[in-house]
Design a protein around this motif. Structure first.
Motif, PDB file in Angstrom:
ATOM      1  N   PRO A 117       0.697  -1.380   0.061  1.00  0.00           N
ATOM      2  CA  PRO A 117      -0.069   0.081  -0.130  1.00  0.00           C
ATOM      3  C   PRO A 117       0.859   1.318  -0.063  1.00  0.00           C
ATOM      4  O   PRO A 117       2.069   1.259   0.536  1.00  0.00           O
ATOM      5  CB  PRO A 117      -0.742  -0.096   1.389  1.00  0.00           C
ATOM      6  CG  PRO A 117      -0.874  -1.537   1.865  1.00  0.00           C
ATOM      7  CD  PRO A 117       0.707  -2.150   1.181  1.00  0.00           C
ATOM      8  N   SER A 118       0.197   2.287  -0.704  1.00  0.00           N
ATOM      9  CA  SER A 118       0.772   3.840  -0.753  1.00  0.00           C
ATOM     10  C   SER A 118       2.282   3.656  -1.036  1.00  0.00           C
ATOM     11  O   SER A 118       3.235   4.446  -0.703  1.00  0.00           O
ATOM     12  CB  SER A 118       0.863   4.032   0.870  1.00  0.00           C
ATOM     13  OG  SER A 118       0.933   5.538   0.970  1.00  0.00           O
ATOM     14  N   VAL A 119       2.708   3.079  -2.047  1.00  0.00           N
ATOM     15  CA  VAL A 119       4.038   3.321  -2.947  1.00  0.00           C
ATOM     16  C   VAL A 119       3.854   4.216  -4.191  1.00  0.00           C
ATOM     17  O   VAL A 119       4.995   4.402  -4.719  1.00  0.00           O
ATOM     18  CB  VAL A 119       4.590   1.809  -3.235  1.00  0.00           C
ATOM     19  CG1 VAL A 119       4.899   1.030  -2.009  1.00  0.00           C
ATOM     20  CG2 VAL A 119       3.644   1.257  -4.173  1.00  0.00           C
ATOM     21  N   GLY A 120       2.589   4.581  -4.614  1.00  0.00           N
ATOM     22  CA  GLY A 120       2.661   5.353  -5.679  1.00  0.00           C
ATOM     23  C   GLY A 120       1.966   4.720  -6.863  1.00  0.00           C
ATOM     24  O   GLY A 120       2.037   5.070  -7.969  1.00  0.00           O
ATOM     25  N   LYS A 121       1.187   3.552  -6.690  1.00  0.00           N
ATOM     26  CA  LYS A 121       0.884   2.812  -7.912  1.00  0.00           C
ATOM     27  C   LYS A 121      -0.413   3.653  -8.586  1.00  0.00           C
ATOM     28  O   LYS A 121      -0.237   3.909  -9.851  1.00  0.00           O
ATOM     29  CB  LYS A 121       0.199   1.538  -7.463  1.00  0.00           C
ATOM     30  CG  LYS A 121       1.278   0.760  -6.754  1.00  0.00           C
ATOM     31  CD  LYS A 121       0.761  -0.903  -6.854  1.00  0.00           C
ATOM     32  CE  LYS A 121      -0.590  -0.859  -5.718  1.00  0.00           C
ATOM     33  NZ  LYS A 121      -0.403  -0.422  -4.634  1.00  0.00           N
ATOM     34  N   MET A 141       5.575  -3.357  -7.988  1.00  0.00           N
ATOM     35  CA  MET A 141       6.232  -1.892  -7.611  1.00  0.00           C
ATOM     36  C   MET A 141       6.175  -1.436  -6.186  1.00  0.00           C
ATOM     37  O   MET A 141       5.392  -1.874  -5.168  1.00  0.00           O
ATOM     38  CB  MET A 141       5.028  -0.938  -8.111  1.00  0.00           C
ATOM     39  CG  MET A 141       5.225   0.517  -7.956  1.00  0.00           C
ATOM     40  SD  MET A 141       4.388   1.695  -8.964  1.00  0.00           S
ATOM     41  CE  MET A 141       4.929   3.149  -8.270  1.00  0.00           C
ATOM     42  N   VAL A 142       7.641  -0.974  -5.986  1.00  0.00           N
ATOM     43  CA  VAL A 142       7.660  -0.730  -4.293  1.00  0.00           C
ATOM     44  C   VAL A 142       8.403   0.701  -4.310  1.00  0.00           C
ATOM     45  O   VAL A 142       8.284   1.526  -5.402  1.00  0.00           O
ATOM     46  CB  VAL A 142       8.736  -1.601  -3.562  1.00  0.00           C
ATOM     47  CG1 VAL A 142       8.313  -2.892  -3.644  1.00  0.00           C
ATOM     48  CG2 VAL A 142      10.125  -1.326  -4.377  1.00  0.00           C
ATOM     49  N   ASP A 143       8.461   1.421  -3.086  1.00  0.00           N
ATOM     50  CA  ASP A 143       9.178   2.676  -3.216  1.00  0.00           C
ATOM     51  C   ASP A 143      10.525   2.573  -2.523  1.00  0.00           C
ATOM     52  O   ASP A 143      10.938   1.396  -1.854  1.00  0.00           O
ATOM     53  CB  ASP A 143       8.205   3.534  -2.566  1.00  0.00           C
ATOM     54  CG  ASP A 143       7.882   3.611  -1.080  1.00  0.00           C
ATOM     55  OD1 ASP A 143       8.620   2.828  -0.362  1.00  0.00           O
ATOM     56  OD2 ASP A 143       6.881   4.133  -0.713  1.00  0.00           O
ATOM     57  N   ILE A 144      11.220   3.696  -2.262  1.00  0.00           N
ATOM     58  CA  ILE A 144      12.466   3.690  -1.742  1.00  0.00           C
ATOM     59  C   ILE A 144      12.584   3.227  -0.167  1.00  0.00           C
ATOM     60  O   ILE A 144      13.508   2.636   0.194  1.00  0.00           O
ATOM     61  CB  ILE A 144      13.377   5.044  -1.748  1.00  0.00           C
ATOM     62  CG1 ILE A 144      12.459   5.874  -1.053  1.00  0.00           C
ATOM     63  CG2 ILE A 144      13.457   5.328  -3.055  1.00  0.00           C
ATOM     64  CD1 ILE A 144      13.361   7.358  -0.797  1.00  0.00           C
ATOM     65  N   GLN A 145      11.342   3.125   0.623  1.00  0.00           N
ATOM     66  CA  GLN A 145      11.276   2.923   1.968  1.00  0.00           C
ATOM     67  C   GLN A 145      10.875   1.360   1.879  1.00  0.00           C
ATOM     68  O   GLN A 145      10.839   0.840   3.104  1.00  0.00           O
ATOM     69  CB  GLN A 145      10.339   3.521   2.648  1.00  0.00           C
ATOM     70  CG  GLN A 145      10.909   5.047   2.689  1.00  0.00           C
ATOM     71  CD  GLN A 145       9.752   6.022   3.582  1.00  0.00           C
ATOM     72  OE1 GLN A 145       8.830   5.708   3.688  1.00  0.00           O
ATOM     73  NE2 GLN A 145      10.446   6.877   4.271  1.00  0.00           N
ATOM     74  N   THR A 146      10.262   0.627   0.849  1.00  0.00           N
ATOM     75  CA  THR A 146       9.848  -0.645   0.984  1.00  0.00           C
ATOM     76  C   THR A 146      10.597  -1.496  -0.155  1.00  0.00           C
ATOM     77  O   THR A 146      10.084  -2.673  -0.301  1.00  0.00           O
ATOM     78  CB  THR A 146       8.262  -0.715   0.648  1.00  0.00           C
ATOM     79  OG1 THR A 146       8.048  -0.088  -0.748  1.00  0.00           O
ATOM     80  CG2 THR A 146       7.372   0.022   1.760  1.00  0.00           C
ATOM     81  N   ARG A 147      11.816  -1.269  -0.371  1.00  0.00           N
ATOM     82  CA  ARG A 147      12.385  -2.116  -1.317  1.00  0.00           C
ATOM     83  C   ARG A 147      12.639  -3.276  -0.694  1.00  0.00           C
ATOM     84  O   ARG A 147      12.917  -4.487  -1.142  1.00  0.00           O
ATOM     85  CB  ARG A 147      13.873  -1.455  -1.581  1.00  0.00           C
ATOM     86  CG  ARG A 147      13.779  -0.331  -2.522  1.00  0.00           C
ATOM     87  CD  ARG A 147      15.053   0.403  -2.879  1.00  0.00           C
ATOM     88  NE  ARG A 147      15.678   0.924  -1.713  1.00  0.00           N
ATOM     89  CZ  ARG A 147      16.516   1.942  -1.735  1.00  0.00           C
ATOM     90  NH1 ARG A 147      17.582   1.942  -2.591  1.00  0.00           N
ATOM     91  NH2 ARG A 147      17.151   2.379  -0.721  1.00  0.00           N
ATOM     92  N   THR A 185      10.033  -4.905 -12.211  1.00  0.00           N
ATOM     93  CA  THR A 185      10.278  -4.392 -10.780  1.00  0.00           C
ATOM     94  C   THR A 185      10.553  -2.884 -11.049  1.00  0.00           C
ATOM     95  O   THR A 185      11.706  -2.614 -11.596  1.00  0.00           O
ATOM     96  CB  THR A 185      11.424  -5.025 -10.006  1.00  0.00           C
ATOM     97  OG1 THR A 185      10.991  -6.518  -9.919  1.00  0.00           O
ATOM     98  CG2 THR A 185      11.659  -4.518  -8.631  1.00  0.00           C
ATOM     99  N   VAL A 186       9.916  -2.102 -10.311  1.00  0.00           N
ATOM    100  CA  VAL A 186       9.794  -0.760 -10.300  1.00  0.00           C
ATOM    101  C   VAL A 186      10.080  -0.213  -8.951  1.00  0.00           C
ATOM    102  O   VAL A 186       9.307  -0.343  -8.155  1.00  0.00           O
ATOM    103  CB  VAL A 186       8.569  -0.069 -10.999  1.00  0.00           C
ATOM    104  CG1 VAL A 186       8.643   1.483 -11.009  1.00  0.00           C
ATOM    105  CG2 VAL A 186       8.489  -0.680 -12.417  1.00  0.00           C
ATOM    106  N   VAL A 187      10.891   0.758  -8.779  1.00  0.00           N
ATOM    107  CA  VAL A 187      11.254   1.459  -7.457  1.00  0.00           C
ATOM    108  C   VAL A 187      10.869   2.916  -7.579  1.00  0.00           C
ATOM    109  O   VAL A 187      11.491   3.369  -8.433  1.00  0.00           O
ATOM    110  CB  VAL A 187      12.699   1.246  -6.896  1.00  0.00           C
ATOM    111  CG1 VAL A 187      12.980   1.979  -5.521  1.00  0.00           C
ATOM    112  CG2 VAL A 187      12.981   0.022  -6.806  1.00  0.00           C
ATOM    113  N   ASN A 188       9.858   3.243  -6.757  1.00  0.00           N
ATOM    114  CA  ASN A 188       9.277   4.796  -6.902  1.00  0.00           C
ATOM    115  C   ASN A 188      10.089   5.502  -5.905  1.00  0.00           C
ATOM    116  O   ASN A 188      10.399   5.213  -5.028  1.00  0.00           O
ATOM    117  CB  ASN A 188       7.620   4.819  -6.733  1.00  0.00           C
ATOM    118  CG  ASN A 188       7.168   6.050  -7.212  1.00  0.00           C
ATOM    119  OD1 ASN A 188       7.636   6.758  -8.101  1.00  0.00           O
ATOM    120  ND2 ASN A 188       5.878   6.122  -6.561  1.00  0.00           N
TER     121      ASN A 188
END
Length: 299
Positions: free
Chosen positions: A77-81, A152-158, A179-182
């Motif tokens: 959740p909340s990674v910017g999808k 998809m993840v973000d820098i805090q959920t890699r 795999t995408v890092v936001n």
């Protein structure tokens, strides 16, 4: 709910098997009846699947496929999808700063290289999704309809990347993935792994590269048509899968009351410009085809 998902999965596998048989069957008058029966079976299975989906329960996950290919966004959740979906497709999905804003499948359509690429944003998944936590099994099962899965993840959920792949494996999902890092605009380091795609959806950083990677992973090709004596029409390519043959073009555009007299080819797969080819010729990206047709009498 589990029985419903398993039943839909079985139907999807039957449809895929029939579609594969259609692709492998040569197209000529002797196979028209057989191909018609296969298409009728697929239509019946899709109708059966639609009835199951409408029979109550769930969030309506298993969406209808449209366009030339389907991509599914999945991640915590909340990674910017939803933000990414909006930037790629103008879908206008709701975006908030708290988790679990997306509670159902949000669709969008990305136009790229003349292709219509359908993208679905799924609700966020959490640890234990494959066991049904947070209705995760239902969410994971929705990925089966995709041609490409974007994890998809973000820098805090890699650190969630490998667990997500483990959850997918647990429910038997085996698809091409990207795999995408936001949110890289919040990252201080400048070195990024080439195995992942780093973006900032909000700041629109890396989106052009992401679109290119999606295209490459989907392995789509563009085929242009040329009327006899005219220039090729480069405005509306036919979109095929890499490795498909001329017969796939025929199935897409010609009714059965036409007989093909000659097929001419220009492009990367041609030995020389204007080469005459058969229905079984394997095409490459940006090939140009011209068909010499004879209209037959309707039965």
């Amino acid at each position: 709910m589990k029985n419903k998902i398993d039943l839909i999965d079985k139907i999807d596998k039957k449809i895929a098997k029939l579609e594969d048989e259609i692709r492998q069957t040569p197209y000529h008058k002797g196979t028209e009846h057989h191909l018609g029966r296969l298409k009728a079976k697929i239509a019946r299975l899709k109708e059966q699947e639609e009835k199951i989906k409408k029979a109550g329960g769930g969030f309506g996950f298993i969406p209808k496929k449209e366009g030339d290919a389907t991509v599914v966004l999945i991640g915590p959740p909340s990674v910017g999808k939803s933000t990414l979906l909006n930037k790629l497709t103008q879908a206008h999905a709701r975006v908030e700063s708290w988790p679990f804003t997306t509670v159902k499948v949000i669709p969008g359509m990305m136009d790229y290289q003349g292709a219509k690429i359908q993208i679905f944003d799924l609700p966020g998944i959490i640890t234990g999704a494959a066991s049904g936590v947070g209705r995760g099994r239902e969410i994971l099962s929705a990925t089966r309809s995709a041609d490409l899965l974007i994890v998809m993840v973000d820098i805090q959920t890699r650190n969630k990347i490998e667990p997500i792949f483990a959850e997918l494996k647990q429910v038997g999902v085996d698809l091409p993935t990207l795999t995408v890092v936001n949110k890289i605009d919040l990252l201080e380091e400048n070195s990024f792994s080439s195995e992942k795609v780093f973006i900032s959806a909000e700041k629109e950083i890396g989106l052009a590269n992401l679109k290119k990677k999606i295209w490459e992973k989907l392995k789509l090709i563009r085929i242009y048509l040329k009327r006899k004596g005219d220039k090729p029409d480069f405005s509306s390519p036919l979109i095929l899968k890499e490795g498909q043959e001329v017969k796939e073009v025929v199935r897409k555009i010609f009714p059965h009351d036409y007989e093909i007299k000659k097929i001419l080819l220009w492009g990367h797969s041609a030995l020389f410009p204007g080469q005459q080819v058969s229905l079984n010729h394997r095409l490459k990206d940006e090939d140009i085809l011209s068909f010499d047709l004879i209209k037959t009498s309707l039965k």
